[in-house]
Write a protein that holds these residues in place. Structure first.
Motif: not given
Ligand code: GLU
Length: 279
Positions: A31-49
């Motif tokens: 935000a401080a530089q007028g950029g973009r902030f992304l959300l990525r769900i890291e969901d390949i953690d096997g049965p823990r996911s």
């Protein structure tokens, strides 16, 4: 070039204050530089996911007053991880490994910055283990480094670093039960998402040595890194879901105002007993 940061939580437990801090750091740097902030769900953690947690994550981030662009979750990108692994195999830089965790411990593996350093048991095994479901693929770090030559990367706090992936040893890049380990997936994803500033906790600092190597081998753009301090409790232990740190969802449900909490975290005002490990 405008800055692109990301928050990449794994849905294997609810978000807590440490995650809120991490998301706010990434959000605000963009935000401080007028950029973009992304959300990525890291969901390949096997049965823990637990994919159902991702919805709660989104609610938590909105409650904190953050705005983001969501990019595809890791489970949608398995083909790109397989392609990256195939490239590394063609370069002759991966070898199959049948060792279990117990085998690695029994072989006298020493602790490294990200867990036990693999003692290389399967690297020189002849014949090599047959490919199959019970085989993981490890990177031959010495061979890979011989190919790339010395590499460097830059952290916002620690400055210029020489990549030292041998500190982690020959880590698994393709897991027995998943087409990629965290290390391979995150490098492929950050490139695909156009991330220019990788923001995450200092606990992943050492992993960046390996990530820089993978970027070079896979011919991917090299971002900058911002490893931020971690929130720790009064015993110095990192706030983690396992240690029962109150979930953001619990705070939200109790009627606490998320934007006020976010403002406090930005000012470095943490709840009693919680501090940054590296002020
Ligand atoms: N998914 C990782 C975690 O939840 C974060 C990975 C990263 O930021 O590179 O710990």
């Amino acid at each position: 070039m405008s800055v692109v940061t990301r928050f990449a939580p794994s849905p294997n437990g609810p978000l807590h204050l440490g995650h809120a801090y991490s998301a706010i750091v990434a959000h605000d740097l963009a935000a401080a530089q007028g950029g973009r902030f992304l959300l990525r769900i890291e969901d390949i953690d096997g049965p823990r996911s637990r994919p159902e947690l991702a919805d709660a994550f989104r609610t938590d981030l909105a409650w904190l007053g953050l705005a983001w662009t969501e990019v595809p979750a890791q489970s949608c990108r398995l083909a790109s991880y397989a392609a990256a692994a195939a490239t590394l195999k063609e370069l002759g830089l991966l070898y199959p490994c049948t060792c279990t965790r117990v085998d690695v411990e029994r072989a006298g593996a020493v602790p490294g910055p990200m867990g036990l350093v693999y003692p290389g048991t399967c690297r020189n095994r002849r014949p090599a283990p047959a490919e199959g479901a019970d085989v993981a693929w490890r990177i031959d770090v010495a061979k890979a480094l011989a190919r790339t030559g010395p590499l460097h990367w830059t952290d916002a706090h620690a400055g210029l670093q020489e990549a030292s992936p041998h500190l982690l040893g020959d880590v698994v890049l393709v897991r027995k039960e998943a087409p990629a380990s965290y290390h391979l997936a995150v490098v492929v994803d950050d490139a695909a998402d156009g991330v220019t500033l990788v923001t995450r906790g200092r606990d992943l600092f050492a992993a960046t040595h390996l990530h820089r190597l993978l970027q070079s081998l896979l011919d991917l753009p090299v971002p900058r890194w911002h490893h931020h301090p971690l929130l720790v409790d009064d015993t110095g232990a990192k706030l983690a879901k396992r240690r029962g740190s109150p979930a953001l969802a619990a705070r939200r449900r109790s009627g606490e105002d998320g934007r006020t909490l976010a403002a406090r975290l930005r000012r470095g005002q943490f709840p009693a007993g919680i501090t940054l490990d590296h002020p």
